[in-house]
Design a protein around this motif. Structure first.
Motif, PDB file in Angstrom:
ATOM      1  N   SER A   1       0.841  -1.192   0.000  1.00 38.33           N
ATOM      2  CA  SER A   1       0.000   0.000   0.000  1.00 38.33           C
ATOM      3  C   SER A   1       0.875   1.240   0.000  1.00 38.33           C
ATOM      4  N   PRO A   2       0.383   2.398  -0.453  1.00 40.59           N
ATOM      5  CA  PRO A   2       1.196   3.623  -0.476  1.00 40.59           C
ATOM      6  C   PRO A   2       1.644   4.019   0.932  1.00 40.59           C
ATOM      7  N   ILE A   3       2.862   4.559   1.017  1.00 39.29           N
ATOM      8  CA  ILE A   3       3.389   5.032   2.295  1.00 39.29           C
ATOM      9  C   ILE A   3       2.790   6.398   2.597  1.00 39.29           C
ATOM     10  N   ARG A   4       2.146   6.515   3.724  1.00 39.87           N
ATOM     11  CA  ARG A   4       1.538   7.784   4.105  1.00 39.87           C
ATOM     12  C   ARG A   4       2.594   8.715   4.699  1.00 39.87           C
ATOM     13  N   PRO A   5       2.318  10.015   4.800  1.00 38.54           N
ATOM     14  CA  PRO A   5       3.277  10.951   5.391  1.00 38.54           C
ATOM     15  C   PRO A   5       3.616  10.572   6.828  1.00 38.54           C
ATOM     16  N   LEU A   6       4.852  10.902   7.219  1.00 38.49           N
ATOM     17  CA  LEU A   6       5.282  10.621   8.589  1.00 38.49           C
ATOM     18  C   LEU A   6       4.463  11.427   9.579  1.00 38.49           C
ATOM     19  N   GLU A   7       4.216  10.833  10.714  1.00 39.45           N
ATOM     20  CA  GLU A   7       3.463  11.500  11.756  1.00 39.45           C
ATOM     21  C   GLU A   7       4.296  11.522  13.029  1.00 39.45           C
ATOM     22  N   ALA A   8       4.438  12.703  13.643  1.00 33.94           N
ATOM     23  CA  ALA A   8       5.183  12.814  14.885  1.00 33.94           C
ATOM     24  C   ALA A   8       4.387  12.193  16.018  1.00 33.94           C
ATOM     25  N   ARG A   9       5.090  11.711  17.028  1.00 35.42           N
ATOM     26  CA  ARG A   9       4.417  11.102  18.154  1.00 35.42           C
ATOM     27  C   ARG A   9       3.723  12.133  19.029  1.00 35.42           C
ATOM     28  N   GLU A  10       4.261  13.347  19.045  1.00 37.58           N
ATOM     29  CA  GLU A  10       3.643  14.389  19.851  1.00 37.58           C
ATOM     30  C   GLU A  10       2.509  15.047  19.073  1.00 37.58           C
ATOM     31  N   VAL A  11       1.399  15.273  19.737  1.00 34.23           N
ATOM     32  CA  VAL A  11       0.235  15.837  19.071  1.00 34.23           C
ATOM     33  C   VAL A  11       0.462  17.301  18.718  1.00 34.23           C
ATOM     34  N   THR A  12       1.070  18.045  19.626  1.00 33.05           N
ATOM     35  CA  THR A  12       1.302  19.469  19.399  1.00 33.05           C
ATOM     36  C   THR A  12       2.789  19.745  19.255  1.00 33.05           C
ATOM     37  N   SER A  13       3.136  20.823  18.575  1.00 36.60           N
ATOM     38  CA  SER A  13       4.527  21.213  18.382  1.00 36.60           C
ATOM     39  C   SER A  13       4.617  22.727  18.366  1.00 36.60           C
ATOM     40  N   ILE A  14       5.685  23.238  18.971  1.00 35.03           N
ATOM     41  CA  ILE A  14       5.900  24.686  18.932  1.00 35.03           C
ATOM     42  C   ILE A  14       6.107  25.150  17.498  1.00 35.03           C
ATOM     43  N   PHE A  15       6.812  24.351  16.725  1.00 37.77           N
ATOM     44  CA  PHE A  15       7.064  24.693  15.316  1.00 37.77           C
ATOM     45  C   PHE A  15       5.907  24.147  14.480  1.00 37.77           C
ATOM     46  N   SER A  16       4.808  24.855  14.509  1.00 41.14           N
ATOM     47  CA  SER A  16       3.570  24.355  13.921  1.00 41.14           C
ATOM     48  C   SER A  16       3.359  24.782  12.479  1.00 41.14           C
ATOM     49  N   THR A  17       4.214  25.635  11.944  1.00 39.29           N
ATOM     50  CA  THR A  17       4.053  26.111  10.575  1.00 39.29           C
ATOM     51  C   THR A  17       5.279  25.754   9.751  1.00 39.29           C
ATOM     52  N   ARG A  18       5.095  25.724   8.466  1.00 42.43           N
ATOM     53  CA  ARG A  18       6.217  25.433   7.572  1.00 42.43           C
ATOM     54  C   ARG A  18       7.282  26.523   7.674  1.00 42.43           C
ATOM     55  N   LYS A  19       6.864  27.753   7.842  1.00 47.89           N
ATOM     56  CA  LYS A  19       7.808  28.860   7.933  1.00 47.89           C
ATOM     57  C   LYS A  19       8.722  28.706   9.150  1.00 47.89           C
ATOM     58  N   SER A  20       8.137  28.358  10.302  1.00 48.41           N
ATOM     59  CA  SER A  20       8.960  28.183  11.489  1.00 48.41           C
ATOM     60  C   SER A  20       9.881  26.979  11.343  1.00 48.41           C
ATOM     61  N   ALA A  21       9.406  25.918  10.695  1.00 47.67           N
ATOM     62  CA  ALA A  21      10.245  24.744  10.476  1.00 47.67           C
ATOM     63  C   ALA A  21      11.426  25.080   9.577  1.00 47.67           C
ATOM     64  N   GLU A  22      11.187  25.897   8.559  1.00 47.11           N
ATOM     65  CA  GLU A  22      12.283  26.313   7.680  1.00 47.11           C
ATOM     66  C   GLU A  22      13.318  27.128   8.450  1.00 47.11           C
ATOM     67  N   LEU A  23      12.851  27.957   9.377  1.00 45.68           N
ATOM     68  CA  LEU A  23      13.786  28.760  10.164  1.00 45.68           C
ATOM     69  C   LEU A  23      14.583  27.897  11.137  1.00 45.68           C
ATOM     70  N   VAL A  24      13.961  26.851  11.671  1.00 45.57           N
ATOM     71  CA  VAL A  24      14.716  25.921  12.516  1.00 45.57           C
ATOM     72  C   VAL A  24      15.826  25.268  11.703  1.00 45.57           C
ATOM     73  N   ARG A  25      15.483  24.817  10.511  1.00 46.39           N
ATOM     74  CA  ARG A  25      16.487  24.207   9.641  1.00 46.39           C
ATOM     75  C   ARG A  25      17.584  25.230   9.293  1.00 46.39           C
ATOM     76  N   TYR A  26      17.192  26.468   9.085  1.00 47.80           N
ATOM     77  CA  TYR A  26      18.154  27.531   8.773  1.00 47.80           C
ATOM     78  C   TYR A  26      19.076  27.770   9.972  1.00 47.80           C
ATOM     79  N   PHE A  27      18.521  27.771  11.167  1.00 51.31           N
ATOM     80  CA  PHE A  27      19.339  27.952  12.369  1.00 51.31           C
ATOM     81  C   PHE A  27      20.386  26.843  12.466  1.00 51.31           C
ATOM     82  N   ILE A  28      19.977  25.609  12.243  1.00 56.39           N
ATOM     83  CA  ILE A  28      20.909  24.487  12.347  1.00 56.39           C
ATOM     84  C   ILE A  28      22.006  24.599  11.298  1.00 56.39           C
ATOM     85  N   ASP A  29      21.632  24.964  10.075  1.00 59.30           N
ATOM     86  CA  ASP A  29      22.589  24.971   8.963  1.00 59.30           C
ATOM     87  C   ASP A  29      23.459  26.222   8.913  1.00 59.30           C
TER      88      ASP A  29
END
Length: 478
Positions: free
Chosen positions: A91-119
């Motif tokens: 069957s098709p692989i569905r998108p990954l799901e985090a174990r935590e229901v809520t996340s501080i980084f709830s938007t794509r923009k904030s996630a991109e900035l986290v990645r930018y901070f690391i890099d």
């Protein structure tokens, strides 16, 4: 088509139909194992990164299953139809799901900035840290700490807006959101012992540095006295000090080196304990950083500098150079020429910054060495000092140019240019210095325009000199 071929295809179709029928009758689609995604490891209390949970203890994603498929090249008419029941259709692989229901980084923009901070931003903190706490541990802690998360996002947004067309107001929004939760915490008794709060303060302090022009005036923008917070953290630090807290102390120490040089003032942070004797390269880089701080305290301190103190510090600098590990030897180096800096290629970032800080310490000591007050010896000594100062500045710039993956090396070189660029008289060298200042602002976001304007005035540049193309040197005469 020949009769033989037709017969073969017919047999194959019949076999395929039988296989499909067998699958349907036997309930062929059978789930074998739950799909298990690769998750970030969790931090331990000591700041180290914990090992990832094993697949036996790690909960699976809801509804995610991994199904095995029989390779097509193994299909044979000689295989019994019942065997295909072992290989159900995937069957098709569905998108990954985090174990935590809520996340501080709830938007794509904030996630991109986290990645930018690391890099792009963690390297300003981690170049002398073998465990790279600001790239590995701090982003994990920020997933459950809004203050630390907003500090990270603010710095990433500021850096990104300075080096691209990213919205410049995004950083301000994260910055003020961080202050709203940070300031109330500062009055708490346990604040000075909170590693995550200390990390947030150090990250915000770097953001504020980006608003301080290299060799400019102090804008008095430090809203909550970071020096007092870090000093209090040092005084009330738990024993033993956690690895993350140690990384924060050294990051704050290097920030104070920058501020002390920018405003030519004494240290406002307590000097930490000297790094322990160790054979690893990162400890040697910390030793060079510590030595540079000691020299700045001597040069800009309120007490009168003594000849004995100067000789002792110079001896310590030379001892580092002669006893450091062979890993600090350049991979390749040359002396450069009038239209280029020396080329000095080094292995790792810790080697790059070890040489930058020890060379900066040597430069400051040479520039502030006691001189004969009058007479021919005064002039001769001054000429020798000027020559060594220029050579040290050229070496700092050459290391920064040769190792562009390390933006901190450029900042140290630009500090040297701002302080001692007036000693260069030839246009070809002045253009090299100016170009490095321009490149550093474009690639790191640190403002260098004030330093450039001051030097161009000292160099008596004309409008044509200032507008010359990047890297051009129209004249080799003073």
């Amino acid at each position: 088509m020949s009769n033989v071929q037709s017969t073969r295809f017919a047999e194959a179709d019949a076999d395929g139909s039988q296989v499909i029928a067998n699958r349907a009758n036997a309930g062929a689609v059978r789930r074998l194992v739950d799909f298990d995604f690769v998750d970030e490891p969790h931090p331990r209390q000591d700041g180290k990164v914990a090992e990832a949970h094993s697949s036996e203890t790690r909960p699976s994603c809801a509804g995610q299953e991994l199904l095995h498929v029989l390779p097509t090249n193994t299909i044979s008419r000689n295989v019994p139809p019942e065997a295909f029941n072992e290989y159900p259709v995937a069957s098709p692989i569905r998108p990954l799901e985090a174990r935590e229901v809520t996340s501080i980084f709830s938007t794509r923009k904030s996630a991109e900035l986290v990645r930018y901070f690391i890099d792009r931003c963690a390297c300003f903190f981690d170049f002398s840290d073998v465990d790279r706490h600001f790239a590995y541990v701090v982003p994990l802690l920020a997933r459950r700490n809004a203050t630390l998360a907003n500090a990270m996002l603010a710095l990433a947004a500021r850096h990104r807006s300075r080096t691209s067309d990213f919205d410049p107001y995004t950083a301000d929004r994260y910055y003020h959101a961080c202050l709203q939760t940070l300031i109330p915490r500062l009055g708490e008794t346990a604040a000075a012992r909170d590693d995550e709060l200390l990390a947030a303060v150090v990250v915000l302090r770097l953001l504020e540095e980006m608003d301080v022009p290299i060799f400019g005036s102090d804008p008095q923008k430090h809203l909550f006295g970071t020096q007092a917070i870090i000093n209090a953290s040092q005084a009330q630090s738990p024993s033993p000090v956690t690895p993350l807290r140690k990384a924060c102390y050294w990051a704050a120490f290097r920030q104070e080196i920058f501020m002390s040089l920018s405003f030519q003032r004494p240290f406002k942070l307590r000097l930490p304990e000297a790094p322990p004797d160790s054979c690893d390269d990162w400890s040697w880089t910390l030793k060079a950083t510590y030595q540079c701080g000691k020299v700045q305290q001597f040069v800009f301190g309120e007490e009168c500098a003594s000849l004995v103190g100067h000789r002792q510090l110079m001896g310590e600098v030379e001892l580092w150079k002669t006893t450091r590990p062979t890993a600090f030897d350049p991979i390749y180096q040359d002396v450069g020429c009038g239209d280029s800096f020396p080329h000095v290629y080094l292995h790792m970032d810790c080697h790059v910054m070890g040489w930058q800080y020890i060379t900066l310490a040597h430069l400051l000591l040479v520039a502030h060495q006691p001189l004969p007050r009058v007479g021919p010896l005064h002039r001769q000594t001054m000429m020798e000092v000027q020559y060594i100062v220029r050579e040290d500045v050229r070496l700092l710039c050459g290391i920064a140019r040769s190792n562009p993956q390390n933006p901190s090396a450029k900042l140290v070189a630009c500090m040297a240019i701002a302080l001692f660029g007036d000693r260069f008289e030839f246009r070809s060298e002045q253009y090299l210095l100016r170009d490095l200042l321009v490149d550093t602002e474009a690639s790191t976001g640190w403002p260098t325009s004030m330093a450039r304007a001051q030097l161009e005035g000292v160099w008596n540049w004309t409008h044509d000199d200032s507008q010359a193309s990047h890297g051009a040197a129209p004249s080799t005469e003073p």
